[in-house]
Design a protein around this motif. Structure first.
Motif, PDB file in Angstrom:
ATOM      1  N   TYR A 101      79.924  70.712  63.674  1.00 14.15           N
ATOM      2  CA  TYR A 101      78.987  71.080  64.732  1.00 14.15           C
ATOM      3  C   TYR A 101      79.738  70.898  66.050  1.00 14.15           C
ATOM      4  O   TYR A 101      80.069  69.772  66.428  1.00 14.15           O
ATOM      5  CB  TYR A 101      77.742  70.185  64.686  1.00 14.15           C
ATOM      6  CG  TYR A 101      76.723  70.526  65.747  1.00 14.15           C
ATOM      7  CD1 TYR A 101      75.857  71.596  65.563  1.00 14.15           C
ATOM      8  CD2 TYR A 101      76.645  69.784  66.912  1.00 14.15           C
ATOM      9  CE1 TYR A 101      74.919  71.915  66.534  1.00 14.15           C
ATOM     10  CE2 TYR A 101      75.709  70.098  67.880  1.00 14.15           C
ATOM     11  CZ  TYR A 101      74.846  71.168  67.693  1.00 14.15           C
ATOM     12  OH  TYR A 101      73.925  71.477  68.656  1.00 14.15           O
ATOM     13  N   GLY A 102      80.071  72.014  66.694  1.00 18.82           N
ATOM     14  CA  GLY A 102      80.936  71.921  67.867  1.00 18.82           C
ATOM     15  C   GLY A 102      82.326  71.544  67.418  1.00 18.82           C
ATOM     16  O   GLY A 102      82.894  72.167  66.525  1.00 18.82           O
ATOM     17  N   ASP A 103      82.868  70.474  67.991  1.00 19.48           N
ATOM     18  CA  ASP A 103      84.224  70.073  67.629  1.00 19.48           C
ATOM     19  C   ASP A 103      84.267  68.853  66.711  1.00 19.48           C
ATOM     20  O   ASP A 103      85.333  68.332  66.412  1.00 19.48           O
ATOM     21  CB  ASP A 103      85.068  69.817  68.883  1.00 19.48           C
ATOM     22  CG  ASP A 103      84.515  68.696  69.742  1.00 19.48           C
ATOM     23  OD1 ASP A 103      83.376  68.243  69.499  1.00 19.48           O
ATOM     24  OD2 ASP A 103      85.225  68.273  70.678  1.00 19.48           O
ATOM     25  N   LYS A 104      83.093  68.393  66.254  1.00 14.25           N
ATOM     26  CA  LYS A 104      83.037  67.239  65.356  1.00 14.25           C
ATOM     27  C   LYS A 104      82.164  67.549  64.142  1.00 14.25           C
ATOM     28  O   LYS A 104      81.222  68.325  64.227  1.00 14.25           O
ATOM     29  CB  LYS A 104      82.445  66.021  66.074  1.00 14.25           C
ATOM     30  CG  LYS A 104      83.310  65.470  67.172  1.00 14.25           C
ATOM     31  CD  LYS A 104      82.686  64.235  67.767  1.00 14.25           C
ATOM     32  CE  LYS A 104      83.572  63.670  68.866  1.00 14.25           C
ATOM     33  NZ  LYS A 104      82.972  62.463  69.460  1.00 14.25           N
ATOM     34  N   THR A 105      82.488  66.883  63.034  1.00 19.13           N
ATOM     35  CA  THR A 105      81.622  67.002  61.867  1.00 19.13           C
ATOM     36  C   THR A 105      80.479  66.003  62.011  1.00 19.13           C
ATOM     37  O   THR A 105      80.557  65.061  62.804  1.00 19.13           O
ATOM     38  CB  THR A 105      82.371  66.695  60.555  1.00 19.13           C
ATOM     39  OG1 THR A 105      82.715  65.312  60.532  1.00 19.13           O
ATOM     40  CG2 THR A 105      83.594  67.578  60.373  1.00 19.13           C
ATOM     41  N   PHE A 106      79.422  66.217  61.235  1.00 21.16           N
ATOM     42  CA  PHE A 106      78.336  65.239  61.208  1.00 21.16           C
ATOM     43  C   PHE A 106      78.851  63.885  60.711  1.00 21.16           C
ATOM     44  O   PHE A 106      78.276  62.860  61.003  1.00 21.16           O
ATOM     45  CB  PHE A 106      77.193  65.728  60.317  1.00 21.16           C
ATOM     46  CG  PHE A 106      76.191  66.612  61.020  1.00 21.16           C
ATOM     47  CD1 PHE A 106      76.392  67.096  62.301  1.00 21.16           C
ATOM     48  CD2 PHE A 106      75.012  66.955  60.379  1.00 21.16           C
ATOM     49  CE1 PHE A 106      75.458  67.903  62.932  1.00 21.16           C
ATOM     50  CE2 PHE A 106      74.064  67.755  60.999  1.00 21.16           C
ATOM     51  CZ  PHE A 106      74.281  68.232  62.279  1.00 21.16           C
ATOM     52  N   PHE A 158      76.077  61.250  55.169  1.00 16.39           N
ATOM     53  CA  PHE A 158      76.080  61.302  53.711  1.00 16.39           C
ATOM     54  C   PHE A 158      76.146  62.759  53.289  1.00 16.39           C
ATOM     55  O   PHE A 158      76.045  63.666  54.116  1.00 16.39           O
ATOM     56  CB  PHE A 158      74.837  60.606  53.142  1.00 16.39           C
ATOM     57  CG  PHE A 158      73.534  61.179  53.642  1.00 16.39           C
ATOM     58  CD1 PHE A 158      72.863  62.162  52.928  1.00 16.39           C
ATOM     59  CD2 PHE A 158      72.985  60.739  54.841  1.00 16.39           C
ATOM     60  CE1 PHE A 158      71.673  62.693  53.399  1.00 16.39           C
ATOM     61  CE2 PHE A 158      71.792  61.260  55.310  1.00 16.39           C
ATOM     62  CZ  PHE A 158      71.137  62.239  54.587  1.00 16.39           C
ATOM     63  N   GLY A 159      76.312  62.986  52.005  1.00 15.22           N
ATOM     64  CA  GLY A 159      76.336  64.354  51.480  1.00 15.22           C
ATOM     65  C   GLY A 159      77.455  65.185  52.096  1.00 15.22           C
ATOM     66  O   GLY A 159      78.609  64.765  52.160  1.00 15.22           O
ATOM     67  N   SER A 173      77.787  59.474  65.342  1.00 13.72           N
ATOM     68  CA  SER A 173      76.898  58.380  64.953  1.00 13.72           C
ATOM     69  C   SER A 173      75.561  58.929  64.473  1.00 13.72           C
ATOM     70  O   SER A 173      75.212  60.086  64.725  1.00 13.72           O
ATOM     71  CB  SER A 173      76.660  57.449  66.148  1.00 13.72           C
ATOM     72  OG  SER A 173      75.861  58.103  67.115  1.00 13.72           O
ATOM     73  N   ARG A 174      74.801  58.086  63.797  1.00 16.19           N
ATOM     74  CA  ARG A 174      73.468  58.476  63.334  1.00 16.19           C
ATOM     75  C   ARG A 174      72.585  58.835  64.528  1.00 16.19           C
ATOM     76  O   ARG A 174      71.806  59.777  64.473  1.00 16.19           O
ATOM     77  CB  ARG A 174      72.853  57.375  62.475  1.00 16.19           C
ATOM     78  CG  ARG A 174      71.657  57.857  61.678  1.00 16.19           C
ATOM     79  CD  ARG A 174      71.219  56.908  60.592  1.00 16.19           C
ATOM     80  NE  ARG A 174      70.874  55.593  61.080  1.00 16.19           N
ATOM     81  CZ  ARG A 174      71.466  54.468  60.682  1.00 16.19           C
ATOM     82  NH1 ARG A 174      72.424  54.507  59.789  1.00 16.19           N
ATOM     83  NH2 ARG A 174      71.087  53.308  61.157  1.00 16.19           N
ATOM     84  N   GLU A 199      68.605  56.863  50.652  1.00 14.15           N
ATOM     85  CA  GLU A 199      68.533  55.896  51.757  1.00 14.15           C
ATOM     86  C   GLU A 199      68.969  56.501  53.086  1.00 14.15           C
ATOM     87  O   GLU A 199      68.457  56.127  54.138  1.00 14.15           O
ATOM     88  CB  GLU A 199      69.395  54.669  51.441  1.00 14.15           C
ATOM     89  CG  GLU A 199      68.849  53.805  50.329  1.00 14.15           C
ATOM     90  CD  GLU A 199      67.592  53.042  50.725  1.00 14.15           C
ATOM     91  OE1 GLU A 199      67.411  52.749  51.921  1.00 14.15           O
ATOM     92  OE2 GLU A 199      66.795  52.745  49.830  1.00 14.15           O
ATOM     93  N   GLY A 200      69.928  57.423  53.056  1.00 16.25           N
ATOM     94  CA  GLY A 200      70.386  58.067  54.284  1.00 16.25           C
ATOM     95  C   GLY A 200      69.263  58.844  54.949  1.00 16.25           C
ATOM     96  O   GLY A 200      69.067  58.768  56.170  1.00 16.25           O
ATOM     97  N   LYS A 201      68.512  59.587  54.169  1.00 18.28           N
ATOM     98  CA  LYS A 201      67.374  60.335  54.713  1.00 18.28           C
ATOM     99  C   LYS A 201      66.308  59.382  55.257  1.00 18.28           C
ATOM    100  O   LYS A 201      65.715  59.634  56.301  1.00 18.28           O
ATOM    101  CB  LYS A 201      66.756  61.230  53.641  1.00 18.28           C
ATOM    102  CG  LYS A 201      67.599  62.416  53.257  1.00 18.28           C
ATOM    103  CD  LYS A 201      66.893  63.271  52.225  1.00 18.28           C
ATOM    104  CE  LYS A 201      67.728  64.471  51.830  1.00 18.28           C
ATOM    105  NZ  LYS A 201      67.019  65.357  50.885  1.00 18.28           N
TER     106      LYS A 201
END
Length: 189
Positions: free
Chosen positions: A150-155, A142-143, A159-160, A11-13
């Motif tokens: 990425y830079g200073d934040k994670t995915f 997800f995952g 936000s989406r 669903e995330g994809k």
């Protein structure tokens, strides 16, 4: 209305691809068909095989997407085995593997295979460079998103909408869209 089948149970994809497709007037129809996934050394092989298999069943233009996290210091592991590794080890397991490793460079890669059933699949790929975080950060995505820095934040911390501006899936999907627009006569779009 333009319609494209997306063969996935993730669903995330689906949410990500639908948001990327909407500005182009393309509706993404999810088909939660679980095709037998080829175990191969490249995402391209996995996506190509899945698209051929699904096109033989559904007989409509469709896409199959496979993605993976490639960690440099682990020789590209988990790569095409990312879904399995995430299921068995999760983010905590990857962080444990990386606990004493200084080189934390990683690449998220996405491969989309388009198939209309009348010819070989066409493959589109995209990637984004980052690092493996030192701890799980964020609850979005997800995952492996909460450990992909990425830079200073994670995915997992963005936000989406933010992720859709920079993600590996976006790059691959934009390449697919360009191709579809150039080859309108090949399929129903």
């Amino acid at each position: 209305m333009n319609n494209l089948l997306f063969i996935t149970k993730n669903e995330g994809k689906v949410r990500e691809i639908r948001e990327l497709a909407a500005p182009h007037g393309i509706t993404i129809e999810q088909v939660g068909y679980e095709y037998p996934e080829l175990q191969a050394d490249t995402l391209e092989e996995v996506a190509r095989w899945g698209a051929i298999h699904a096109a033989a069943i559904f007989r409509r233009p469709l896409i199959v997407e496979d993605s993976g996290l490639f960690i440099s210091s682990l020789g590209g592991f988990p790569g095409p085995y990312s879904a399995y590794v995430h299921k068995k080890l999760g983010n905590k397991g990857i962080l444990k593997l990386m606990s004493r490793i200084k080189d934390r460079r990683a690449t998220f890669k996405s491969v989309i295979a388009f198939c209309d059933g009348s010819s070989e699949p066409v493959i589109f790929s995209g990637s984004v460079e980052g690092e493996i975080a030192n701890k799980i950060r964020g609850k979005n995505g997800f995952g492996f998103d909460p450990i992909f820095l990425y830079g200073d934040k994670t995915f997992g911390e963005i936000s989406r909408d933010e992720k859709n501006k920079i993600s590996h899936r976006r790059v691959a999907f934009e390449r697919l869209i360009r191709w579809l627009l150039e080859h309108r006569d090949v399929q129903t779009i």
